[in-house]
Design an enzyme around this catalytic site. Structure first.
Site, PDB file in Angstrom:
ATOM      1  N   CYS A   5      29.177  23.771  80.565  1.00 23.69           N
ATOM      2  CA  CYS A   5      30.044  23.485  79.470  1.00 23.69           C
ATOM      3  C   CYS A   5      31.320  23.151  79.464  1.00 23.69           C
ATOM      4  O   CYS A   5      32.089  23.987  80.134  1.00 23.69           O
ATOM      5  CB  CYS A   5      29.590  24.795  78.453  1.00 23.69           C
ATOM      6  SG  CYS A   5      30.732  24.779  76.837  1.00 23.69           S
ATOM      7  N   CYS A   8      33.583  25.911  77.705  1.00 21.54           N
ATOM      8  CA  CYS A   8      33.926  27.277  78.452  1.00 21.54           C
ATOM      9  C   CYS A   8      34.583  27.189  79.731  1.00 21.54           C
ATOM     10  O   CYS A   8      35.400  28.056  79.948  1.00 21.54           O
ATOM     11  CB  CYS A   8      32.176  27.581  79.202  1.00 21.54           C
ATOM     12  SG  CYS A   8      31.188  28.360  77.936  1.00 21.54           S
ATOM     13  N   HIS A  47      30.062  31.585  74.642  1.00 17.50           N
ATOM     14  CA  HIS A  47      29.253  30.245  74.597  1.00 17.50           C
ATOM     15  C   HIS A  47      28.172  30.338  73.466  1.00 17.50           C
ATOM     16  O   HIS A  47      27.054  30.960  73.693  1.00 17.50           O
ATOM     17  CB  HIS A  47      28.466  29.756  75.841  1.00 17.50           C
ATOM     18  CG  HIS A  47      27.813  28.514  75.732  1.00 17.50           C
ATOM     19  ND1 HIS A  47      28.501  27.320  75.706  1.00 17.50           N
ATOM     20  CD2 HIS A  47      26.671  28.198  75.474  1.00 17.50           C
ATOM     21  CE1 HIS A  47      27.722  26.224  75.620  1.00 17.50           C
ATOM     22  NE2 HIS A  47      26.423  26.691  75.390  1.00 17.50           N
ATOM     23  N   ASN A  85      31.424  20.295  62.979  1.00 15.60           N
ATOM     24  CA  ASN A  85      30.302  19.506  62.913  1.00 15.60           C
ATOM     25  C   ASN A  85      29.176  20.273  63.589  1.00 15.60           C
ATOM     26  O   ASN A  85      29.310  20.879  64.826  1.00 15.60           O
ATOM     27  CB  ASN A  85      30.863  18.377  63.740  1.00 15.60           C
ATOM     28  CG  ASN A  85      31.857  17.271  63.149  1.00 15.60           C
ATOM     29  OD1 ASN A  85      31.969  17.352  61.771  1.00 15.60           O
ATOM     30  ND2 ASN A  85      32.772  16.823  63.854  1.00 15.60           N
ATOM     31  N   GLY A  91      28.120  14.419  64.014  1.00 14.87           N
ATOM     32  CA  GLY A  91      29.436  14.179  64.779  1.00 14.87           C
ATOM     33  C   GLY A  91      29.485  15.311  65.852  1.00 14.87           C
ATOM     34  O   GLY A  91      30.472  15.033  66.390  1.00 14.87           O
ATOM     35  N   HIS A  96      29.371  23.494  72.174  1.00 11.76           N
ATOM     36  CA  HIS A  96      29.938  25.002  72.242  1.00 11.76           C
ATOM     37  C   HIS A  96      30.720  24.848  71.005  1.00 11.76           C
ATOM     38  O   HIS A  96      31.900  24.109  70.739  1.00 11.76           O
ATOM     39  CB  HIS A  96      30.943  25.042  73.585  1.00 11.76           C
ATOM     40  CG  HIS A  96      31.615  26.149  73.621  1.00 11.76           C
ATOM     41  ND1 HIS A  96      31.706  27.014  74.653  1.00 11.76           N
ATOM     42  CD2 HIS A  96      32.357  27.056  72.548  1.00 11.76           C
ATOM     43  CE1 HIS A  96      32.200  28.280  74.561  1.00 11.76           C
ATOM     44  NE2 HIS A  96      32.786  28.106  73.228  1.00 11.76           N
ATOM     45  N   HIS A  98      32.966  24.785  67.829  1.00 11.37           N
ATOM     46  CA  HIS A  98      34.316  24.610  67.819  1.00 11.37           C
ATOM     47  C   HIS A  98      34.633  24.126  66.318  1.00 11.37           C
ATOM     48  O   HIS A  98      34.204  23.346  65.706  1.00 11.37           O
ATOM     49  CB  HIS A  98      34.918  23.400  68.793  1.00 11.37           C
ATOM     50  CG  HIS A  98      34.264  22.040  68.820  1.00 11.37           C
ATOM     51  ND1 HIS A  98      32.996  21.937  69.471  1.00 11.37           N
ATOM     52  CD2 HIS A  98      34.468  21.018  68.054  1.00 11.37           C
ATOM     53  CE1 HIS A  98      32.522  20.834  69.122  1.00 11.37           C
ATOM     54  NE2 HIS A  98      33.459  20.080  68.285  1.00 11.37           N
ATOM     55  N   HIS A 100      37.429  22.254  64.421  1.00 12.71           N
ATOM     56  CA  HIS A 100      38.605  21.448  64.391  1.00 12.71           C
ATOM     57  C   HIS A 100      39.944  21.708  63.378  1.00 12.71           C
ATOM     58  O   HIS A 100      39.427  21.994  62.058  1.00 12.71           O
ATOM     59  CB  HIS A 100      38.230  19.933  63.999  1.00 12.71           C
ATOM     60  CG  HIS A 100      37.189  19.312  64.872  1.00 12.71           C
ATOM     61  ND1 HIS A 100      37.561  18.131  65.890  1.00 12.71           N
ATOM     62  CD2 HIS A 100      36.126  19.462  65.001  1.00 12.71           C
ATOM     63  CE1 HIS A 100      36.369  17.904  66.270  1.00 12.71           C
ATOM     64  NE2 HIS A 100      35.633  18.477  65.868  1.00 12.71           N
TER      65      HIS A 100
HETATM   66  P1  5GP Z   1      32.922  16.859  67.976  1.00 13.26           P
HETATM   67  O1  5GP Z   1      32.594  15.649  68.208  1.00 13.26           O
HETATM   68  O2  5GP Z   1      31.924  17.907  68.838  1.00 13.26           O
HETATM   69  O3  5GP Z   1      33.153  17.758  66.795  1.00 13.26           O
HETATM   70  O4  5GP Z   1      34.494  17.482  68.673  1.00 13.26           O
HETATM   71  C1  5GP Z   1      34.583  17.239  70.052  1.00 13.26           C
HETATM   72  C2  5GP Z   1      36.018  17.021  70.264  1.00 13.26           C
HETATM   73  O5  5GP Z   1      36.358  17.508  71.773  1.00 13.26           O
HETATM   74  C3  5GP Z   1      36.405  15.686  70.186  1.00 13.26           C
HETATM   75  O6  5GP Z   1      37.436  15.522  69.114  1.00 13.26           O
HETATM   76  C4  5GP Z   1      36.808  15.360  71.349  1.00 13.26           C
HETATM   77  O7  5GP Z   1      38.053  14.356  71.375  1.00 13.26           O
HETATM   78  C5  5GP Z   1      37.373  16.485  72.099  1.00 13.26           C
HETATM   79  N1  5GP Z   1      37.167  16.519  73.476  1.00 13.26           N
HETATM   80  C6  5GP Z   1      36.433  15.979  74.152  1.00 13.26           C
HETATM   81  N2  5GP Z   1      36.701  16.090  75.480  1.00 13.26           N
HETATM   82  C7  5GP Z   1      37.738  17.094  75.552  1.00 13.26           C
HETATM   83  C8  5GP Z   1      38.342  17.612  76.667  1.00 13.26           C
HETATM   84  O8  5GP Z   1      38.104  17.335  77.871  1.00 13.26           O
HETATM   85  N3  5GP Z   1      39.650  18.260  76.466  1.00 13.26           N
HETATM   86  C9  5GP Z   1      40.133  18.190  75.245  1.00 13.26           C
HETATM   87  N4  5GP Z   1      41.037  19.210  74.916  1.00 13.26           N
HETATM   88  N5  5GP Z   1      39.255  17.894  73.998  1.00 13.26           N
HETATM   89  C10 5GP Z   1      38.107  17.308  74.380  1.00 13.26           C
HETATM   90 ZN    ZN Z   2      30.395  26.823  76.344  1.00 14.00          ZN
END
Ligand code: 5GP
Ligand code: ZN
Length: 112
Positions: A5, A8, A47, A85, A91, A96, A98, A100
């Site tokens: 992950c 993580c 996680h 999301n 999206g 894991h 999160h 935004h």
């Molecule tokens: P999701 O699409 O799952 O809602 O959001 C994942 C977010 O993680 C995306 O906005 C993407 O830009 C961000 N992200 C992906 N890889 C990395 C990384 O290696 N470091 C950081 N800080 N953000 C990441």
């Molecule tokens: Zn994780």
């Protein structure tokens, strides 16, 4: 990496991230591909896959919400958007959970 992950690994300091805030249960770091002047991701250290799993862990869920509030305070945001999301169709690309935290510009509604 302990598991496969990405988040993580960032929480553990194994992969670099720009940490905005952290405490015992939650970590906030800047999104690598920001969509606004402030774009921070808040995760529980635990996680868990998504919001549905997070709801089974009250302490972690509370810590994530408190960390979102702290990020807004640090960034000086009175107005901001918080997005979780859930599922690839909505999206989610990192499994894991999160939140935004997006702000620092005008935000329209509804989102895409
Ligand atoms: P999701 O699409 O799952 O809602 O959001 C994942 C977010 O993680 C995306 O906005 C993407 O830009 C961000 N992200 C992906 N890889 C990395 C990384 O290696 N470091 C950081 N800080 N953000 C990441
Ligand atoms: Zn994780």
């Amino acid at each position: 990496m302990l598991n496969d992950c990405l988040f993580c690994a960032i929480a553990a300091g194994e992969i670099p991230g720009t940490i905005v805030h952290q405490d015992e249960l939650a970590v906030a770091f800047r999104d690598i591909d920001p969509v606004a002047p402030t774009h921070v991701l808040v995760i529980p250290r635990r996680h868990v896959r998504d919001l549905g799993e997070l709801a089974d862990h009250a302490d972690d869920a509370q810590a994530v919400l408190a960390a979102v509030r702290e990020v807004a305070r640090i960034e000086g945001l009175a107005d901001y958007r918080t997005v979780l999301n859930t599922g690839a169709g909505a999206g989610q690309s990192v499994f894991h959970v999160h939140a935004h935290v997006i702000g620092g510009r005008g935000l329209s509604w509804p989102p895409g």
